[in-house]
Design a protein around this motif. Structure first.
Motif, short mmCIF file in Angstrom:
data_model
loop_
_atom_site.label_atom_id
_atom_site.label_comp_id
_atom_site.label_asym_id
_atom_site.label_seq_id
_atom_site.Cartn_x
_atom_site.Cartn_y
_atom_site.Cartn_z
N THR A 198 20.57 -28.28 -67.85
CA THR A 198 21.88 -27.65 -67.15
C THR A 198 21.64 -25.92 -67.42
N GLU A 199 22.03 -25.30 -66.26
CA GLU A 199 21.80 -23.70 -66.44
C GLU A 199 22.73 -23.33 -65.51
N ARG A 200 22.95 -21.79 -65.80
CA ARG A 200 23.53 -20.88 -64.89
C ARG A 200 22.55 -20.15 -64.20
N GLY A 201 22.97 -19.78 -62.98
CA GLY A 201 22.03 -19.08 -62.12
C GLY A 201 20.70 -19.77 -61.93
N ALA A 202 20.66 -21.03 -61.41
CA ALA A 202 19.51 -21.82 -61.29
C ALA A 202 18.85 -21.25 -59.99
N PRO A 203 17.37 -21.30 -60.21
CA PRO A 203 16.87 -20.88 -58.92
C PRO A 203 16.60 -21.69 -57.76
N PHE A 205 4.10 -26.13 -60.71
CA PHE A 205 3.61 -25.10 -59.68
C PHE A 205 5.18 -24.72 -58.95
N GLU A 206 5.93 -24.27 -59.54
CA GLU A 206 7.26 -23.80 -58.84
C GLU A 206 6.93 -22.50 -58.08
N ILE A 207 7.52 -22.46 -56.85
CA ILE A 207 7.86 -21.36 -56.19
C ILE A 207 9.42 -21.21 -55.94
N ALA A 208 10.04 -20.16 -56.51
CA ALA A 208 11.43 -20.26 -56.39
C ALA A 208 12.22 -18.91 -56.26
N ILE A 209 13.37 -18.74 -55.54
CA ILE A 209 14.14 -17.58 -55.41
C ILE A 209 14.97 -17.55 -56.47
N PRO A 210 15.26 -16.46 -57.23
CA PRO A 210 15.96 -16.55 -58.61
C PRO A 210 17.60 -16.68 -58.08
N ASN A 211 18.36 -17.55 -58.76
CA ASN A 211 19.55 -17.74 -58.58
C ASN A 211 20.34 -18.41 -57.23
#
Length: 462
Positions: free
Chosen positions: A265-270, A286-292
């Motif tokens: 559980t988190e706030r601002g999940a990517p 191997f994550e490729i993510a967009i913050p928030n």
């Protein structure tokens, strides 16, 4: 594999095959009504234009009949599995599921099939108003069938309006059962998915006809209808999909966590564009993510909170298939959006003349013929796998309603089903290809009296 896994695989195979055909027929019925209406409006104004609409109606009626037949047959096969593989389901929730399934059967067999006969064989045998009404009733019947099925499936996702007595479900309010919290979003989402699937079928088969030099009178109009429908409805589907996601976050947060690959559980999940969820290590590789990004999309807040899968120990869907199925659905939707907008713009610049379009674009259209199937099946997998480990979310576990049939028997019938379905899919596509390439062979021949009159007018011998 044990009986539970095999039974789930068998039902998945059946529902995957079955859903392909209602996804087309639901929207195609309304398009047939539109084609028929356009012919009636133009037949006294522009004979060539009217003939194009009539050709389109006759050709796509044949496509509808073929699609409807396979949908009905596969639906009957699927219903048998409630008794063979899932007897506990009807024992527990039969008071809810039985009437809803019964209404769907009555709709499909009595309303759709009855008026389908008039629609197929009643041209020039009944009045134009009767024939138009029959086309409307077929379209309405397909939509009503979808209404009852989606009502039951949505109730299994977000159960409401029931009471449990001695382990059996009883209806306390039919309104609450049918119009459960997720039903409006699922029903709208499915109708739009059907319209988009049908739009790309129209686009693809029309492009194929242009590439093969056939169907000149109707292909141009049908392609324009398909492109316009797709270009307008995909943005609407994105909005409805967002509303559906917010509803799912409220009622099925574990499903959202699995779709997004959120473990803690988190706030601002990517927003994960790519990752490989690992259920054993409970993390992503191997994550490729967009913050928030995930929090912004799902909560409409940059720092919105998303519950993770670790908050649902032992009672959450498998994240790996959910993660990728969701991205296949969204990715295909974005490709359909780009194709429809680019295609509509270029087609308009070509003054609605398909022969002026680049052949590469026509080949793209043809390649996207069944793109709606890919998006629909991926979305359906997200819906159904995301309900696990429950068959009625939060109340009845799937493992508690499976039959005691030996796994070897289920495995054998699963293999036979898959082989048969693959053969039928190949045959269906082959028949569509044949129909598209030889549309004239499928149009009714003129009546003998018409032939005689034409010969006299041309100075021939009768």
């Amino acid at each position: 594999m044990d009986a539970l896994i095999l039974a789930r695989m068998q039902f998945a195979a059946n529902i995957t095959f079955h859903i392909l055909f209602p996804t087309i027929s639901i929207a195609l019925g309304w398009l047939l009504l539109f084609f028929r209406w356009r012919w009636l409006r133009t037949r006294g104004v522009d004979a060539q234009l009217a003939q194009g609409w009539l050709d389109a109606y006759r050709f796509w009626t044949k496509v509808f009949a073929l699609t409807f037949a396979l949908g009905v047959v596969s639906g009957i096969t699927m219903s048998f599995q409630f008794g063979t593989n899932w007897p506990g389901f009807m024992e527990k929730v039969g008071n809810v599921a039985g009437p809803l399934l019964g209404y769907e059967v009555l709709t499909a067999f009595f309303l759709e099939a009855g008026f389908l006969g008039v629609m197929l064989f009643g041209h020039e045998k009944v009045g134009e108003r009767v024939h138009l009404m029959s086309t409307f009733m077929v379209a309405f019947g397909t939509t009503l069938s979808a209404f009852w099925i989606l009502a039951l499936n949505s109730w299994m996702q977000t159960p409401a309006g029931h009471e449990i007595i001695d382990g059996e479900f009883h209806v306390a309010s039919w309104m609450a059962v049918i119009f459960n919290p997720s039903f409006p979003y699922r029903f709208a989402h499915m109708l739009l998915a059907s319209a988009l699937t049908c739009a790309f079928l129209l686009i693809g088969l029309s492009a194929w006809q242009v590439l093969r030099g056939v169907g000149q009178r109707s292909a141009a109009r049908v392609m324009r209808v398909g492109l316009t429908l797709a270009a307008v409805l995909i943005p609407v589907q994105i909005v409805v999909g967002d509303m559906h996601g917010l509803n799912t976050l409220e009622h099925q947060p574990a499903k959202i966590a699995a779709m997004e690959g959120v473990w803690d559980t988190e706030r601002g999940a990517p927003l994960l564009l790519f990752a490989i969820p690992d259920a054993k290590e409970r993390k992503n590789h191997f994550e490729i993510a967009i913050p928030n990004g995930a929090s912004l999309i799902l909560t409409h807040k940059v720092d919105g909170e998303l519950r993770g899968l670790n908050d649902f120990p032992g009672a959450h869907p498998p994240p790996l298939p959910m993660f990728f199925a969701f991205r296949i659905m969204v990715g295909m939707g974005m490709l359909m959006l780009a194709t429809s907008w680019l295609g509509w713009w270029l087609y308009r610049r070509a003054q609605w003349q398909p022969a002026r379009l680049p052949r590469a674009l026509l080949w793209l259209f043809a390649g996207m013929t069944f793109s709606g199937w890919v998006a629909t099946v991926a979305g359906w997998y997200v819906t159904e796998i995301g309900r696990q480990p429950y068959v009625v979310y939060g109340l009845v576990r799937t493992a508690d309603v499976v039959s005691s049939v030996p796994s070897t028997m289920i495995g054998l019938t699963l293999a036979l089903y898959v082989a048969l379905y693959l053969a039928l899919i190949v045959a269906y596509v082959a028949v569509l290809k044949y129909m598209a390439e030889k549309p004239e062979a499928l149009l009714p021949s003129p009546a003998p009296s018409d032939v005689g009159i034409a010969a006299v007018l041309q100075g021939g011998r009768t």
